[in-house]
Motif scaffolding. Sequence first.
Motif, PDB file in Angstrom:
ATOM      1  N   GLU A 159       3.745   7.062   1.376  1.00  0.00           N
ATOM      2  CA  GLU A 159       4.544   6.228   2.531  1.00  0.00           C
ATOM      3  C   GLU A 159       4.697   4.288   2.028  1.00  0.00           C
ATOM      4  OE1 GLU A 159       6.978   6.018   6.478  1.00  0.00           O
ATOM      5  OE2 GLU A 159       4.474   6.400   7.377  1.00  0.00           O
ATOM      6  N   PRO A 160       5.532   3.587   1.684  1.00  0.00           N
ATOM      7  CA  PRO A 160       5.307   2.055   1.572  1.00  0.00           C
ATOM      8  C   PRO A 160       5.285   1.530   2.905  1.00  0.00           C
ATOM      9  CG  PRO A 160       6.685   3.729   0.113  1.00  0.00           C
ATOM     10  CD  PRO A 160       6.347   3.997   1.064  1.00  0.00           C
ATOM     11  N   LYS A 161       4.000   0.508   2.484  1.00  0.00           N
ATOM     12  CA  LYS A 161       3.613  -0.035   3.474  1.00  0.00           C
ATOM     13  C   LYS A 161       3.295  -1.138   2.821  1.00  0.00           C
ATOM     14  CE  LYS A 161       0.340   2.267   5.271  1.00  0.00           C
ATOM     15  NZ  LYS A 161       1.068   3.775   3.667  1.00  0.00           N
ATOM     16  N   VAL A 162       3.797  -2.528   3.716  1.00  0.00           N
ATOM     17  CA  VAL A 162       3.428  -3.647   3.378  1.00  0.00           C
ATOM     18  C   VAL A 162       2.776  -4.158   4.618  1.00  0.00           C
ATOM     19  CG1 VAL A 162       4.372  -6.417   3.053  1.00  0.00           C
ATOM     20  CG2 VAL A 162       5.504  -4.235   1.977  1.00  0.00           C
ATOM     21  N   ASN A 163       1.420  -4.324   4.473  1.00  0.00           N
ATOM     22  CA  ASN A 163       0.654  -5.497   5.551  1.00  0.00           C
ATOM     23  C   ASN A 163       0.348  -6.726   5.544  1.00  0.00           C
ATOM     24  OD1 ASN A 163       0.482  -3.312   6.570  1.00  0.00           O
ATOM     25  ND2 ASN A 163      -1.461  -2.138   5.421  1.00  0.00           N
ATOM     26  N   TRP A 181       7.949  -1.189  -6.485  1.00  0.00           N
ATOM     27  CA  TRP A 181       6.127  -0.852  -6.711  1.00  0.00           C
ATOM     28  C   TRP A 181       6.697   0.614  -5.062  1.00  0.00           C
ATOM     29  CZ3 TRP A 181       3.830  -0.360  -1.641  1.00  0.00           C
ATOM     30  CH2 TRP A 181       4.537  -1.665  -0.621  1.00  0.00           C
ATOM     31  N   ALA A 182       7.743  -0.045  -4.511  1.00  0.00           N
ATOM     32  CA  ALA A 182       7.962   1.279  -3.319  1.00  0.00           C
ATOM     33  C   ALA A 182       8.632   2.664  -3.135  1.00  0.00           C
ATOM     34  CB  ALA A 182       8.187   0.352  -2.134  1.00  0.00           C
ATOM     35  N   GLU A 183       9.702   2.437  -4.718  1.00  0.00           N
ATOM     36  CA  GLU A 183      10.667   3.136  -5.453  1.00  0.00           C
ATOM     37  C   GLU A 183       9.233   4.072  -5.997  1.00  0.00           C
ATOM     38  OE1 GLU A 183      13.192   1.261  -7.167  1.00  0.00           O
ATOM     39  OE2 GLU A 183      14.366   0.794  -5.587  1.00  0.00           O
ATOM     40  N   GLU A 184       8.545   3.681  -7.047  1.00  0.00           N
ATOM     41  CA  GLU A 184       7.740   4.580  -7.669  1.00  0.00           C
ATOM     42  C   GLU A 184       6.233   5.469  -7.198  1.00  0.00           C
ATOM     43  OE1 GLU A 184       5.905   1.986  -9.685  1.00  0.00           O
ATOM     44  OE2 GLU A 184       7.510   1.728 -11.763  1.00  0.00           O
ATOM     45  N   ALA A 206       0.876  -0.801   0.139  1.00  0.00           N
ATOM     46  CA  ALA A 206      -0.146   0.133   0.060  1.00  0.00           C
ATOM     47  C   ALA A 206       0.613   1.366  -0.094  1.00  0.00           C
ATOM     48  CB  ALA A 206      -1.131   0.306   1.080  1.00  0.00           C
ATOM     49  N   ALA A 207       0.642   2.561  -0.963  1.00  0.00           N
ATOM     50  CA  ALA A 207       0.631   3.724  -0.925  1.00  0.00           C
ATOM     51  C   ALA A 207      -0.229   4.755  -1.050  1.00  0.00           C
ATOM     52  CB  ALA A 207       2.097   3.646  -1.659  1.00  0.00           C
ATOM     53  N   ASP A 208       0.264   5.072  -2.355  1.00  0.00           N
ATOM     54  CA  ASP A 208      -0.970   6.155  -2.922  1.00  0.00           C
ATOM     55  C   ASP A 208      -1.890   4.768  -3.402  1.00  0.00           C
ATOM     56  OD1 ASP A 208       0.792   5.830  -4.408  1.00  0.00           O
ATOM     57  OD2 ASP A 208       0.242   7.229  -6.135  1.00  0.00           O
ATOM     58  N   ARG A 209      -1.093   4.054  -4.007  1.00  0.00           N
ATOM     59  CA  ARG A 209      -2.442   3.377  -5.288  1.00  0.00           C
ATOM     60  C   ARG A 209      -1.872   2.330  -4.535  1.00  0.00           C
ATOM     61  NH1 ARG A 209       0.783   4.047 -10.703  1.00  0.00           N
ATOM     62  NH2 ARG A 209       0.125   6.474 -10.885  1.00  0.00           N
ATOM     63  N   LYS A 210      -2.665   0.784  -4.217  1.00  0.00           N
ATOM     64  CA  LYS A 210      -2.726  -0.811  -3.156  1.00  0.00           C
ATOM     65  C   LYS A 210      -2.409  -1.934  -4.115  1.00  0.00           C
ATOM     66  CE  LYS A 210      -5.336  -2.070   0.490  1.00  0.00           C
ATOM     67  NZ  LYS A 210      -6.126  -1.878   1.851  1.00  0.00           N
ATOM     68  N   LYS A 211      -1.833  -2.860  -4.047  1.00  0.00           N
ATOM     69  CA  LYS A 211      -2.132  -3.828  -4.338  1.00  0.00           C
ATOM     70  C   LYS A 211      -2.591  -5.669  -3.617  1.00  0.00           C
ATOM     71  CE  LYS A 211       1.408  -4.250  -5.918  1.00  0.00           C
ATOM     72  NZ  LYS A 211       2.617  -4.768  -7.321  1.00  0.00           N
ATOM     73  N   ASP A 212      -3.757  -5.961  -3.103  1.00  0.00           N
ATOM     74  CA  ASP A 212      -3.938  -6.786  -2.638  1.00  0.00           C
ATOM     75  C   ASP A 212      -3.343  -7.809  -2.695  1.00  0.00           C
ATOM     76  OD1 ASP A 212      -4.180  -5.127  -0.320  1.00  0.00           O
ATOM     77  OD2 ASP A 212      -6.200  -5.596  -0.758  1.00  0.00           O
ATOM     78  N   TYR A 213      -2.983  -9.237  -2.221  1.00  0.00           N
ATOM     79  CA  TYR A 213      -3.042 -10.664  -2.123  1.00  0.00           C
ATOM     80  C   TYR A 213      -3.438 -11.553  -1.224  1.00  0.00           C
ATOM     81  CZ  TYR A 213       0.615  -8.545  -6.147  1.00  0.00           C
ATOM     82  OH  TYR A 213       0.489  -8.061  -7.329  1.00  0.00           O
ATOM     83  N   ILE A 214      -4.205 -12.515  -1.794  1.00  0.00           N
ATOM     84  CA  ILE A 214      -4.473 -13.549  -1.034  1.00  0.00           C
ATOM     85  C   ILE A 214      -3.640 -14.967  -0.836  1.00  0.00           C
ATOM     86  CG2 ILE A 214      -6.199 -15.413  -0.185  1.00  0.00           C
ATOM     87  CD1 ILE A 214      -6.870 -12.778   0.497  1.00  0.00           C
ATOM     88  N   HIS A 215      -2.759 -15.221  -0.303  1.00  0.00           N
ATOM     89  CA  HIS A 215      -2.568 -16.481  -0.224  1.00  0.00           C
ATOM     90  C   HIS A 215      -2.387 -17.488   0.761  1.00  0.00           C
ATOM     91  CE1 HIS A 215       1.495 -14.827  -2.447  1.00  0.00           C
ATOM     92  NE2 HIS A 215       0.778 -13.426  -1.738  1.00  0.00           N
TER      93      HIS A 215
END
Length: 260
Positions: free
Chosen positions: A240-244, A200-203, A128-137
């Motif tokens: 701010e890039p975050k991984v949840n 993704w975080a660098e962008e 998650a940042a200003d855009r978000k990608k979600d994955y289910i594992h």
Amino acid sequence: MQQHDIQHYLERYFKANGCEIKRNEDGVIEVKLTVELDKLLMNRPFYWHYVEKTGKIAEPMTLTFLTKRKEKEQGEFIHFGSPRLHQIFQAAKKTAAFIHLYENMQGTETAYLPLVPWLMLNIKISYAADRKKDYIHSFGLQLITGQLHTNFMNRLEPLNLKPKLPDYSFPLTPLIHPKSGLNRIKKQIAALVESEGSQWAEEAKKRWNNDLQLLERFYENKEKTEAYQNEKIALKNQYEPKVNVEFINGGMLYLRSNIS
């Protein structure tokens, strides 16, 4: 999470909660809720208050979910970002955060057969940042050999799983303690996050920096007021890039089948 994965998830969720699956076709699943799930998902407090006060026979709702858009089908289109799916995720955490299931194979066995223990864990990883990608594992770790599978829910799809130990079966004692198994899965999750890379975080940081420069130019000849500080904080919160990593549910499964 792909659309076919969503349909598989819905099917297993409703079956595990004792609902009747009336239709289960490509892109369509129709389900009659139990009383418990109707109360949990459908927000009908006045109806249930009326039923309980009058003694009227309860009639839980029947829902049709579409995982593919079809012109001639009436139902609720459900996808990964839909509020309904996330409502179901939250309900699953409340009602079945950790389950015990046994594989039930139909037959006329006369000899007792062993059931192999597996630790299952379903998680959501969000970038998650200003855009978000979600994955289910979905992970499955065999607690005898240490064999680890991803996409474990898909591998369970053809199996008949029940909450009661079937006749002519007995569970094997794990050689790997579930806590140790959980640590192994956590390492796999960390490896997955690392494999995603940092592009993704660098962008996101580049977009953050561009907006910061615009903000600085706007306030170049102005007093740096509280409004300026609030806008900087807002940009930080946005970019701010975050991984949840979020736990959905898990369980101990005892299987006869060889999962490959």
